[in-house]
Design an enzyme around this catalytic site. Structure first.
Site, PDB file in Angstrom:
ATOM      1  N   ASN A  40      -3.483   8.017 -10.642  1.00 12.36           N
ATOM      2  CA  ASN A  40      -3.470   9.149  -9.726  1.00 12.36           C
ATOM      3  C   ASN A  40      -4.434  10.205 -10.246  1.00 12.36           C
ATOM      4  O   ASN A  40      -5.093  10.016 -11.265  1.00 12.36           O
ATOM      5  CB  ASN A  40      -2.046   9.704  -9.559  1.00 12.36           C
ATOM      6  CG  ASN A  40      -1.433  10.101 -10.891  1.00 12.36           C
ATOM      7  OD1 ASN A  40      -1.967  10.940 -11.609  1.00 12.36           O
ATOM      8  ND2 ASN A  40      -0.303   9.492 -11.237  1.00 12.36           N
ATOM      9  N   ASP A  83       4.704   5.534  -9.431  1.00 11.25           N
ATOM     10  CA  ASP A  83       5.977   5.027  -8.929  1.00 11.25           C
ATOM     11  C   ASP A  83       6.042   3.504  -8.958  1.00 11.25           C
ATOM     12  O   ASP A  83       7.117   2.934  -9.093  1.00 11.25           O
ATOM     13  CB  ASP A  83       6.211   5.512  -7.493  1.00 11.25           C
ATOM     14  CG  ASP A  83       6.430   7.016  -7.421  1.00 11.25           C
ATOM     15  OD1 ASP A  83       7.086   7.557  -8.322  1.00 11.25           O
ATOM     16  OD2 ASP A  83       5.928   7.639  -6.471  1.00 11.25           O
ATOM     17  N   ASP A  86      12.261   5.010 -13.755  1.00 14.13           N
ATOM     18  CA  ASP A  86      12.325   6.435 -13.429  1.00 14.13           C
ATOM     19  C   ASP A  86      12.671   7.186 -14.705  1.00 14.13           C
ATOM     20  O   ASP A  86      13.837   7.285 -15.089  1.00 14.13           O
ATOM     21  CB  ASP A  86      13.373   6.675 -12.344  1.00 14.13           C
ATOM     22  CG  ASP A  86      13.307   8.079 -11.771  1.00 14.13           C
ATOM     23  OD1 ASP A  86      13.021   9.010 -12.541  1.00 14.13           O
ATOM     24  OD2 ASP A  86      13.551   8.238 -10.569  1.00 14.13           O
ATOM     25  N   ILE A  87      11.650   7.704 -15.368  1.00 15.46           N
ATOM     26  CA  ILE A  87      11.839   8.324 -16.680  1.00 15.46           C
ATOM     27  C   ILE A  87      12.700   9.571 -16.584  1.00 15.46           C
ATOM     28  O   ILE A  87      13.635   9.778 -17.367  1.00 15.46           O
ATOM     29  CB  ILE A  87      10.476   8.645 -17.315  1.00 15.46           C
ATOM     30  CG1 ILE A  87       9.683   7.350 -17.517  1.00 15.46           C
ATOM     31  CG2 ILE A  87      10.660   9.384 -18.645  1.00 15.46           C
ATOM     32  CD1 ILE A  87       8.261   7.575 -18.000  1.00 15.46           C
ATOM     33  N   LEU A  88      12.425  10.427 -15.603  1.00 11.94           N
ATOM     34  CA  LEU A  88      13.181  11.671 -15.457  1.00 11.94           C
ATOM     35  C   LEU A  88      14.657  11.391 -15.202  1.00 11.94           C
ATOM     36  O   LEU A  88      15.532  11.995 -15.850  1.00 11.94           O
ATOM     37  CB  LEU A  88      12.593  12.502 -14.317  1.00 11.94           C
ATOM     38  CG  LEU A  88      13.309  13.809 -13.992  1.00 11.94           C
ATOM     39  CD1 LEU A  88      13.331  14.744 -15.200  1.00 11.94           C
ATOM     40  CD2 LEU A  88      12.645  14.497 -12.805  1.00 11.94           C
ATOM     41  N   PHE A 117       9.153  17.749 -12.761  1.00 13.09           N
ATOM     42  CA  PHE A 117       8.093  18.281 -11.910  1.00 13.09           C
ATOM     43  C   PHE A 117       8.090  17.511 -10.597  1.00 13.09           C
ATOM     44  O   PHE A 117       8.385  16.312 -10.571  1.00 13.09           O
ATOM     45  CB  PHE A 117       6.728  18.158 -12.584  1.00 13.09           C
ATOM     46  CG  PHE A 117       6.405  19.308 -13.507  1.00 13.09           C
ATOM     47  CD1 PHE A 117       5.362  20.162 -13.226  1.00 13.09           C
ATOM     48  CD2 PHE A 117       7.161  19.533 -14.652  1.00 13.09           C
ATOM     49  CE1 PHE A 117       5.060  21.222 -14.066  1.00 13.09           C
ATOM     50  CE2 PHE A 117       6.870  20.586 -15.495  1.00 13.09           C
ATOM     51  CZ  PHE A 117       5.817  21.438 -15.197  1.00 13.09           C
ATOM     52  N   LYS A 148      17.849  13.239  -9.195  1.00 12.11           N
ATOM     53  CA  LYS A 148      17.522  12.834 -10.562  1.00 12.11           C
ATOM     54  C   LYS A 148      18.565  13.308 -11.568  1.00 12.11           C
ATOM     55  O   LYS A 148      18.758  12.679 -12.605  1.00 12.11           O
ATOM     56  CB  LYS A 148      16.155  13.396 -10.970  1.00 12.11           C
ATOM     57  CG  LYS A 148      15.017  13.062 -10.026  1.00 12.11           C
ATOM     58  CD  LYS A 148      14.590  11.626 -10.104  1.00 12.11           C
ATOM     59  CE  LYS A 148      13.338  11.399  -9.267  1.00 12.11           C
ATOM     60  NZ  LYS A 148      12.864  10.015  -9.320  1.00 12.11           N
TER      61      LYS A 148
END
Length: 398
Positions: A208, A276, A304-306, A323, A341
Site C-alpha cells: 500500500n 488485509d 489481525d494484529i490489532l 489506527f 477490535k
C-alpha cells in the site's frame, strides 16, 4: 542525548564481544564516556589495545592491580558510572551475578555497585534454555537488573534459536532509554509502522502507499519522553528513528511474530498499514506471461494484529492504540473498528486521494475513545506524534 553520561562497560567472554567496538564508537558519538572492563575470556576475542583505543580510556582487566587497589579502585570504579552494562553477558557471568560471586574484577564490580545494571545475554541456545540459566535470569530480573534480549538467530556454533546477543544499536537504544529523563522513563512501548509487503512471487508483492512517516514520528516522540520503544516496521520509505529497539519485517505474519515477541509492554501503538490479504500460495519462481492468459491469484486473510493484541487474556498492554485509514464515513467506520477490535483508542484519518495524507507530510486525525470523538486540526505528522505521545503518557501514568 548521552552528553556527560558515564558507562562502565563489562565485556564478557563470548564471540559476540567482537560487536562491542561498534557500541563504544556509537556511545562516544553521543557524548558518553566509556570505561571498559574485560574479563580474561573476553581478551580471547577482543584486545585491550583495540577497546582502549576506541574508548579513549584505560582498560581494566585485573582485580589485583596494586596501584588502583591502594585506593580501593574496584569499589570506586563500580560506583562512579551512571550505568553498568554487561555485554555479552555469558552464562558464566550471569551465574556469578545471580549467586553473588566475586572472584574476578568483573564479578567484584557487579557485586560492589549500587549503580543500575543492564545486561545483554549471549550464549548457545541450549545454554540459554537450560533451567539453571533461566533460574539465574529470574533472580537477576528480581534484583532489578535490566535484560536486553537475547535475539533469535543463527549462532557461531551453527545452531539456531534464542541466545544471539542483541545488536549494538539495540543496546544503545536501551542505554538511552535508561538514562533519558522524562515522564515515560521506565515504560516500554511498542510501535508498529510502515506498510507490509505480501509476496506474489520472488519479484512481486502486494503493498500500500504508507510511507511509515507517522509511525516513525510517534516512536521518536515517545523516545523523547523517555520511553523504551520497540519499533516494529515494515519496508518504509523513511529511515527508522534513533534510540529505538528496531525490528524490521516484511509481511503481516512476520509483523505479528515480532509484536508478540516484544510483549509485555505498557502500551502498544499500532500505526502500521498492514495488508488485509496475502496470496494464499506465493510462487517460488517468477510468474511468466502465458500467451495472454492471466494468472489467477487466490487470496487469504492476513492475521489481525490489532485485534489479536487487544483481545489477549494475559499480557495485554495497558493501553492499545489502533489506527484507521478511511476514505468514507471516517468517524462511523473508525468507531465501529474500535469496538470490533477491542482496542482502547483509534486514531482515525481520511486518506482519500484529494487529502494527500497517505504518504504526505501532514495529517488530520480524530482520536476516538470510549469518551467519544475528538477532532484534531490538520498539522504536520511530527506535531501529531508529539500530541499523541503526550496523551499516551497521561494515560499510562494515570
Amino acid at each position: 542525548m548521552l552528553n556527560g553520561k558515564r558507562i562502565l562497560l563489562i565485556i564478557g567472554g563470548g564471540i559476540a564481544a567482537f560487536k562491542l567496538p561498534e557500541l563504544i564508537r556509537r556511545l562516544r558519538e553521543r557524548g558518553a564516556s566509556v570505561t571498559p572492563v574485560l574479563t580474561k575470556a573476553a581478551q580471547e576475542f577482543v584486545t585491550p589495545l583495540t577497546i582502549g583505543s576506541l574508548a579513549g580510556e584505560k582498560v581494566y582487566t585485573d582485580l589485583f592491580d596494586l596501584t588502583d587497589e591502594a585506593e580501593m579502585g574496584h569499589i570506586q570504579l563500580s560506583r562512579v558510572a551512571d550505568l553498568v552494562v554487561v555485554a555479552p553477558a555469558t552464562a558464566d557471568l550471569m551465574a556469578k551475578m545471580a549467586q553473588g560471586q566475586a572472584n574476578d574484577l568483573a564479578s567484584t564490580l557487579l557485586l560492589a555497585t549500587d549503580t543500575p545494571v543492564m545486561i545483554a545475554p549471549a550464549m548457545n541456545v541450549r545454554m540459554w534454555d537450560h533451567p539453571a540459566t533461566q533460574r539465574n535470569l529470574a533472580l537477576l530480573q528480581g534484583d532489578g537488573i535490566t535484560v536486553l534480549g537475547p535475539n533469535e538467530g543463527d549462532m557461531a556454533c551453527g545452531e539456531y534459536g534464542p541466545g544471539r546477543m542483541v545488536e549494538p544499536m539495540e543496546i544503545l537504544a536501551g542505554i538511552e532509554a535508561a538514562l533519558t529523563d522524562g515522564p515515560l522513563k521506565g515504560k516500554r512501548i511498542l510501535v508498529t509502522s510502515g506498510p507490509t509487503h505480501e509476496p506474489i512471487d520472488p519479484v512481486r508483492y502486494i503493498a500500500n502507499r504508507s510511507s511509515g512517516a507517522q509511525g516513525t514520528a510517534i516512536a521518536k516522540a515517545l523516545v523523547a519522553l523517555g520511553a523504551e520503544v520497540v519499533f516494529v516496521t515494515g519496508p518504509a520509505d523513511v529511515p527508522p528513528p534513533e534510540g529505538v529497539v528496531l525490528r524490521q519485517v516484511e509481511s503481516a505474519k512476520d509483523m505479528l511474530t515480532a509484536v508478540e515477541a516484544a510483549l509485555p509492554v505498557d502500551a502498544g501503538v499500532f500505526a502500521a498499514a498492514v495488508a488485509d490479504w496475502r496470496v494464499a500460495s506465493a510462487s517460488g519462481s517468477k510468474i511468466k506471461k502465458q500467451n495472454g492468459k492471466l494468472p489467477v491469484l487466490e487470496f487469504a486473510e492476513n492475521p489481525d494484529i490489532l485485534a489479536t493484541i487487544s483481545q489477549l487474556d494475559q499480557g495485554r498492554p495497558g493501553l492499545v492504540v489502533g489506527f484507521a485509514a478511511e476514505t468514507d464515513d471516517v468517524i462511523a467506520n473508525a468507531t465501529a473498528k474500535r469496538q470490533r477490535k477491542g482496542c482502547d483508542w483509534i486514531v482515525a484519518n481520511d486518506v482519500s486521494p484529494e487529502t494527500g495524507i497517505m504518504g504526505g507530510s501532514e495529517n488530520a486525525v480524530t482520536l476516538i475513545s470510549e469518551d467519544g470523538a475528538e477532532n484534531w486540526p490538520r498539522m504536520g505528522k511530527d506535531a501529531v506524534a508529539v500530541k499523541l505521545a503526550n496523551r499516551i503518557a497521561e494515560a499510562v501514568l494515570r
